[in-house]
Design a protein around this motif. Structure first.
Motif, PDB file in Angstrom:
ATOM      1  N   LEU A 114       2.559  88.374  42.800  1.00  0.00           N
ATOM      2  CA  LEU A 114       1.844  88.298  44.079  1.00  0.00           C
ATOM      3  C   LEU A 114       0.463  88.918  43.964  1.00  0.00           C
ATOM      4  N   ALA A 115       0.360  90.021  43.267  1.00  0.00           N
ATOM      5  CA  ALA A 115      -0.939  90.683  43.110  1.00  0.00           C
ATOM      6  C   ALA A 115      -1.904  89.819  42.308  1.00  0.00           C
ATOM      7  N   ALA A 116      -1.381  89.076  41.336  1.00  0.00           N
ATOM      8  CA  ALA A 116      -2.236  88.268  40.469  1.00  0.00           C
ATOM      9  C   ALA A 116      -2.648  86.948  41.101  1.00  0.00           C
ATOM     10  N   ALA A 117      -1.743  86.304  41.848  1.00  0.00           N
ATOM     11  CA  ALA A 117      -2.026  84.929  42.296  1.00  0.00           C
ATOM     12  C   ALA A 117      -1.590  84.622  43.724  1.00  0.00           C
ATOM     13  N   ARG A 118      -1.174  85.627  44.490  1.00  0.00           N
ATOM     14  CA  ARG A 118      -0.651  85.400  45.850  1.00  0.00           C
ATOM     15  C   ARG A 118       0.504  84.396  45.840  1.00  0.00           C
ATOM     16  N   PHE A 119       1.248  84.385  44.751  1.00  0.00           N
ATOM     17  CA  PHE A 119       2.354  83.438  44.592  1.00  0.00           C
ATOM     18  C   PHE A 119       3.331  84.004  43.569  1.00  0.00           C
ATOM     19  N   TYR A 120       4.613  83.698  43.753  1.00  0.00           N
ATOM     20  CA  TYR A 120       5.601  83.995  42.714  1.00  0.00           C
ATOM     21  C   TYR A 120       6.595  82.848  42.684  1.00  0.00           C
ATOM     22  N   ARG A 121       7.241  82.675  41.570  1.00  0.00           N
ATOM     23  CA  ARG A 121       8.150  81.543  41.387  1.00  0.00           C
ATOM     24  C   ARG A 121       9.594  82.006  41.577  1.00  0.00           C
ATOM     25  N   HIS A 122      10.310  81.309  42.458  1.00  0.00           N
ATOM     26  CA  HIS A 122      11.714  81.616  42.669  1.00  0.00           C
ATOM     27  C   HIS A 122      12.552  81.165  41.475  1.00  0.00           C
ATOM     28  N   THR A 123      13.571  81.931  41.160  1.00  0.00           N
ATOM     29  CA  THR A 123      14.545  81.484  40.167  1.00  0.00           C
ATOM     30  C   THR A 123      15.368  80.356  40.793  1.00  0.00           C
ATOM     31  N   PRO A 124      16.035  79.511  39.986  1.00  0.00           N
ATOM     32  CA  PRO A 124      16.889  78.466  40.567  1.00  0.00           C
ATOM     33  C   PRO A 124      17.938  79.020  41.516  1.00  0.00           C
ATOM     34  N   GLU A 125      18.484  80.185  41.212  1.00  0.00           N
ATOM     35  CA  GLU A 125      19.490  80.793  42.081  1.00  0.00           C
ATOM     36  C   GLU A 125      18.874  81.225  43.412  1.00  0.00           C
ATOM     37  N   GLU A 126      17.679  81.798  43.364  1.00  0.00           N
ATOM     38  CA  GLU A 126      17.001  82.208  44.592  1.00  0.00           C
ATOM     39  C   GLU A 126      16.647  80.990  45.440  1.00  0.00           C
ATOM     40  N   LEU A 127      16.205  79.920  44.785  1.00  0.00           N
ATOM     41  CA  LEU A 127      15.842  78.710  45.522  1.00  0.00           C
ATOM     42  C   LEU A 127      17.052  78.136  46.253  1.00  0.00           C
ATOM     43  N   ALA A 128      18.193  78.020  45.568  1.00  0.00           N
ATOM     44  CA  ALA A 128      19.387  77.468  46.193  1.00  0.00           C
ATOM     45  C   ALA A 128      19.864  78.358  47.333  1.00  0.00           C
ATOM     46  N   PHE A 129      19.869  79.658  47.104  1.00  0.00           N
ATOM     47  CA  PHE A 129      20.278  80.597  48.150  1.00  0.00           C
ATOM     48  C   PHE A 129      19.333  80.507  49.350  1.00  0.00           C
ATOM     49  N   GLY A 130      18.031  80.487  49.094  1.00  0.00           N
ATOM     50  CA  GLY A 130      17.054  80.445  50.182  1.00  0.00           C
ATOM     51  C   GLY A 130      17.149  79.193  51.020  1.00  0.00           C
ATOM     52  N   ALA A 131      17.377  78.035  50.375  1.00  0.00           N
ATOM     53  CA  ALA A 131      17.493  76.778  51.115  1.00  0.00           C
ATOM     54  C   ALA A 131      18.716  76.805  52.032  1.00  0.00           C
ATOM     55  N   ARG A 132      19.812  77.379  51.546  1.00  0.00           N
ATOM     56  CA  ARG A 132      21.026  77.458  52.373  1.00  0.00           C
ATOM     57  C   ARG A 132      20.846  78.443  53.524  1.00  0.00           C
ATOM     58  N   ILE A 133      20.213  79.585  53.250  1.00  0.00           N
ATOM     59  CA  ILE A 133      19.979  80.557  54.317  1.00  0.00           C
ATOM     60  C   ILE A 133      19.010  79.991  55.355  1.00  0.00           C
ATOM     61  N   ALA A 134      18.025  79.207  54.900  1.00  0.00           N
ATOM     62  CA  ALA A 134      17.090  78.583  55.839  1.00  0.00           C
ATOM     63  C   ALA A 134      17.828  77.678  56.811  1.00  0.00           C
ATOM     64  N   TRP A 135      18.821  76.940  56.311  1.00  0.00           N
ATOM     65  CA  TRP A 135      19.640  76.101  57.191  1.00  0.00           C
ATOM     66  C   TRP A 135      20.452  76.987  58.144  1.00  0.00           C
ATOM     67  N   ARG A 136      21.032  78.053  57.612  1.00  0.00           N
ATOM     68  CA  ARG A 136      21.810  78.966  58.459  1.00  0.00           C
ATOM     69  C   ARG A 136      20.948  79.588  59.551  1.00  0.00           C
ATOM     70  N   ASN A 137      19.690  79.804  59.271  1.00  0.00           N
ATOM     71  CA  ASN A 137      18.789  80.459  60.217  1.00  0.00           C
ATOM     72  C   ASN A 137      18.144  79.510  61.219  1.00  0.00           C
ATOM     73  N   HIS A 138      18.178  78.195  60.937  1.00  0.00           N
ATOM     74  CA  HIS A 138      17.366  77.280  61.738  1.00  0.00           C
ATOM     75  C   HIS A 138      17.967  77.092  63.139  1.00  0.00           C
ATOM     76  N   GLY A 139      17.257  77.572  64.143  1.00  0.00           N
ATOM     77  CA  GLY A 139      17.790  77.644  65.497  1.00  0.00           C
ATOM     78  C   GLY A 139      17.954  76.330  66.212  1.00  0.00           C
TER      79      GLY A 139
END
Length: 428
Positions: A67-92
């Motif tokens: 984040l300090a170098a490029a204002r970006f970081y790359r998610h691991t495949p596990e983080e991406l899958a978890f995040g997509a599922r949590i995003a669905w769980r959170n979507h009101g």
């Protein structure tokens, strides 16, 4: 205090690029807010997956450096899958979140060209159809990396029907898609020689240079259901049909401060989405008068003030019957309501609050007869989540710490902090 767009977007070419359609939709968050979202997401990921404290410490150090170098970081495949599922769980706005853990996440971040994206979407639709038992699938393509915008799908859904403007205000097909049809024709799409009400539109992709192209799904990637009534044969004479799988393609997935503007996801229909909205809305197909006549009713408010109610109910029956006859997954609104209540109870049992928007959760048909009608709801817009644009709901998104309060003081502090953030974003 106001946000400085030059500080948020940068200067020079980045500031000039603020007119880009995607740039205008993306959330404006500061470096501090991005870092906070990244930390909150990592905390949640490690907590819910049981990752060790040493992994958390090492991974957070990696994220901070990126984040300090490029204002970006790359998610691991596990983080991406978890995040997509949590995003669905959170979507009101979604009533069907009971099965959030079963979401199939396909990592497509390496596919960056429009033709590659189009090819993957054909496979996505085939996978989602399956043997008729529709599964929830999301294909996640390249994220926004600092100032670089990736290719993304511009069309709201992968499958949509054309709308042709005729004389006056008359439209053949889906009124909502008149402009999309005009654009597709201008870009070279060849409409059928004899246009109809259910001509499948191509979907549009904008590449990283903001150039638009259109892509037609292969026929084997599309399944349509002819609509008939179990008791009234005349309704079939209307020639209605609808596609089996809805695939929403214009929402932005945000995970840990990183936005994925191309993350199309598909699921299965609730019958009221087709019958009570797509077919019945005046800005869509406006078919209630035709349906009423086909089942022997007179569409006259003075003669029968409940003709619309009867027509809607019978149209819903026809949709359910037709999809079940074709052995394609579909839910009625009462079953969907019960599933949401079960989801709500499960989340409460795990100590998690449920974000929900009453206006979207309550079905448009027989609303007060469903349990969700009587449930108090608050949409506090937690992240990870999905959003259409920053001006719609994107500006409200931020981490939610309410499930982890340990004292009243902490809760009051967080509420004040959230209100301060919202005020700043509204002021901008």
């Amino acid at each position: 205090m106001r946000y400085d767009i030059r500080r948020l977007l940068g200067s020079g070419d980045r500031y000039a690029d603020a007119g880009n359609p995607l740039r205008r939709r993306l959330r404006l968050i500061s470096a501090g807010e991005r870092r906070e979202e990244a930390r909150a997401f990592l905390d949640q990921f490690c907590h819910e997956t049981g990752a060790s404290a040493s992994y958390h410490q090492k991974r957070w150090a990696e994220i901070r450096r990126e984040l300090a170098a490029a204002r970006f970081y790359r998610h691991t495949p596990e983080e991406l899958a978890f995040g997509a599922r949590i995003a669905w769980r959170n979507h009101g706005r979604c009533i069907g979140r009971l099965f959030w853990e079963s979401l199939e996440v396909v990592d497509c971040r390496h596919l960056t060209e429009p033709d590659q994206i189009a090819h993957r979407m054909a496979d996505h639709m085939r996978d989602a159809h399956g043997d008729g038992r529709v599964s929830a699938v999301i294909s996640v393509f390249a994220p926004v990396e600092g100032d670089r915008l990736p290719a993304y799908i511009e069309s709201p859904q992968i499958t949509q029907y054309a709308g042709y403007g005729l004389t006056g205000a008359e439209v053949r097909g889906d009124r909502q898609n008149v402009e999309a049809t005009r654009i597709a024709l201008a870009l070279g799409w060849q409409a059928p020689a004899e246009t109809g009400r259910f001509d499948m539109l191509p979907f549009a992709i904008r590449d990283a240079q903001d150039q638009r192209s259109i892509h037609v799904l292969p026929r084997d990637a599309i399944r349509e259901i002819a609509i008939e009534h179990p008791d009234v044969a005349e309704l079939a004479s209307l020639g209605l049909r609808w596609y089996a799988v809805p695939c929403v393609s214009n929402m932005i997935l945000t995970i840990g401060g990183i936005d994925y503007p191309c993350a199309p996801f598909s699921g299965f229909y609730m019958a009221t989405e087709i019958a009570s909205r797509n077919f019945a809305d005046k800005k869509r197909y406006d078919l209630l008068p035709q349906v009423a006549r086909s089942i022997g009713l007179t569409p006259d408010d003075k003669a029968d003030p409940f003709w619309k109610d009867t027509a809607l109910t019978e149209l819903n029956r026809a949709i359910l019957h037709s999809y079940r006859k074709a052995q394609v997954t579909i839910l009625d609104h009462h079953a969907a309501s019960r599933q949401f209540m079960e989801f709500h109870h499960r989340e409460q049992a795990k100590g998690r609050r449920v974000a929900a928007d009453w206006r979207w959760i309550v079905p448009p048909q027989s609303s007060a007869a469903t349990d969700v009608f009587h449930l108090r709801m608050t949409n506090f817009h937690p992240v990870p989540n999905y959003y259409t644009s920053r001006n719609a709901e994107g500006w409200r998104l931020m981490p939610f710490y309410g499930d982890a309060y340990r004292s009243r003081l902490a809760g009051n502090y967080d509420r004040i902090r959230r209100r301060w953030k919202l005020w700043k974003r509204m002021a901008w």
